[in-house]
Design a protein around this motif. Structure first.
Motif, PDB file in Angstrom:
ATOM      1  N   THR A 134       0.931  -1.177  -0.034  1.00  0.00           N
ATOM      2  CA  THR A 134      -0.592   0.163   0.342  1.00  0.00           C
ATOM      3  C   THR A 134       0.913   1.091   0.169  1.00  0.00           C
ATOM      4  N   SER A 135       0.366   2.303   0.331  1.00  0.00           N
ATOM      5  CA  SER A 135       0.904   4.060   0.205  1.00  0.00           C
ATOM      6  C   SER A 135       0.459   4.389   0.910  1.00  0.00           C
ATOM      7  N   VAL A 136       1.590   5.409   1.869  1.00  0.00           N
ATOM      8  CA  VAL A 136       0.559   6.227   2.575  1.00  0.00           C
ATOM      9  C   VAL A 136       0.182   7.959   2.285  1.00  0.00           C
ATOM     10  N   GLY A 137      -1.091   7.788   2.663  1.00  0.00           N
ATOM     11  CA  GLY A 137      -1.600   9.381   2.507  1.00  0.00           C
ATOM     12  C   GLY A 137      -1.159  10.400   3.123  1.00  0.00           C
ATOM     13  N   GLY A 138      -2.294  11.056   3.449  1.00  0.00           N
ATOM     14  CA  GLY A 138      -2.142  12.697   4.464  1.00  0.00           C
ATOM     15  C   GLY A 138      -2.570  11.937   6.379  1.00  0.00           C
ATOM     16  N   ILE A 139      -1.914  12.944   6.148  1.00  0.00           N
ATOM     17  CA  ILE A 139      -1.963  12.739   8.398  1.00  0.00           C
ATOM     18  C   ILE A 139      -3.588  12.208   8.478  1.00  0.00           C
ATOM     19  N   ARG A 140      -3.673  11.526   9.402  1.00  0.00           N
ATOM     20  CA  ARG A 140      -5.590  11.255   9.998  1.00  0.00           C
ATOM     21  C   ARG A 140      -5.553  12.085  10.805  1.00  0.00           C
ATOM     22  N   THR A 141      -4.620  12.107  12.277  1.00  0.00           N
ATOM     23  CA  THR A 141      -4.441  12.794  13.572  1.00  0.00           C
ATOM     24  C   THR A 141      -2.927  12.494  13.602  1.00  0.00           C
ATOM     25  N   ALA A 142      -2.705  13.651  14.720  1.00  0.00           N
ATOM     26  CA  ALA A 142      -1.608  13.282  14.926  1.00  0.00           C
ATOM     27  C   ALA A 142      -1.665  14.542  16.367  1.00  0.00           C
ATOM     28  N   GLU A 174      -0.778   9.365  12.878  1.00  0.00           N
ATOM     29  CA  GLU A 174      -1.618   8.646  12.285  1.00  0.00           C
ATOM     30  C   GLU A 174      -2.043   8.922  10.693  1.00  0.00           C
ATOM     31  N   PHE A 175      -1.771   7.901   9.763  1.00  0.00           N
ATOM     32  CA  PHE A 175      -1.835   8.427   8.360  1.00  0.00           C
ATOM     33  C   PHE A 175      -2.598   7.399   8.259  1.00  0.00           C
ATOM     34  N   ARG A 176      -3.257   8.087   6.940  1.00  0.00           N
ATOM     35  CA  ARG A 176      -4.346   6.901   6.386  1.00  0.00           C
ATOM     36  C   ARG A 176      -3.271   6.437   4.694  1.00  0.00           C
ATOM     37  N   LEU A 177      -3.988   5.254   4.534  1.00  0.00           N
ATOM     38  CA  LEU A 177      -3.641   3.837   3.783  1.00  0.00           C
ATOM     39  C   LEU A 177      -3.491   4.094   2.492  1.00  0.00           C
ATOM     40  N   ASP A 178      -3.105   3.985   1.468  1.00  0.00           N
ATOM     41  CA  ASP A 178      -3.907   3.728   0.235  1.00  0.00           C
ATOM     42  C   ASP A 178      -3.725   2.802  -0.234  1.00  0.00           C
ATOM     43  N   ASP A 179      -4.902   2.232  -1.121  1.00  0.00           N
ATOM     44  CA  ASP A 179      -4.336   0.933  -1.604  1.00  0.00           C
ATOM     45  C   ASP A 179      -3.688   1.253  -3.538  1.00  0.00           C
TER      46      ASP A 179
END
Length: 179
Positions: A134-142, A174-179
């Protein structure tokens, strides 16, 4: 630095000795490069007790001085030369003998430390994501957690007895994960 224990049976004479000791401390620190505004009295205590062997009341006056500077070398010189005051007759009580150092620039380093921690979190997330396809998206929470200052070699801080201090920030990202 404590100038302490002028002891006697007459308050006026003990106070006079304490005043002489205080002036000796101020003069000593002045010769070491401290200005009067960098030297402060941080406590004064008077104790009385009865000495049954001598049959008299004894009085002790203890004074606490603080010299503050951001120049570490300037502070270490008088600390190393304390024996000069002892030779001048001033009794010192170092409460363990350490010279406390306090890190005072936390807010100056905090933004860069958080940026560095966020970058390290992104690199770690990229490693995890690469292994899972997978790839890492933007920050969800910090969130910023504990911000600690300790001696470089693990001494507890703040106010450790070493000028070499370690500043550490704990962040949770916490980052979003993109498929």
């Amino acid at each position: 630095m404590d100038a302490c224990d002028p002891v006697g049976t007459d308050l006026a004479s003990v106070q006079a000795r304490a005043d002489r000791d205080a002036e000796t401390v101020r003069t000593f620190l002045g010769r070491q490069g401290f200005t009067p505004t960098e030297i402060a009295v941080r406590g004064l205590g008077v104790s009385q007790w009865y000495d049954s062997q001598r049959g008299s009341m004894n009085i002790t006056i203890r004074q606490r001085f603080q010299a503050r500077t951001t120049d570490v070398a300037k502070m270490e010189r008088p600390f190393a030369a304390q024996a000069e005051m002892i030779r001048a007759g001033v009794a010192l009580d170092g409460n363990g003998g350490g010279l406390p150092y306090s890190f005072t620039r936390r807010n100056d380093v905090k933004p860069a430390m958080i940026a560095e921690a966020t970058k390290a979190a992104r690199e770690a997330a990229d490693q995890f994501a690469a292994g899972s396809g997978t790839s890492v998206g933007g920050i969800r929470t910090a969130t910023q957690g504990l911000f600690t200052i300790t001696g470089r070699d693990g001494d507890p801080g703040p106010g450790t007895d070493t000028p070499n201090q370690k500043v550490r920030v704990v962040t949770t990202v916490e980052f979003r994960l993109d498929d």
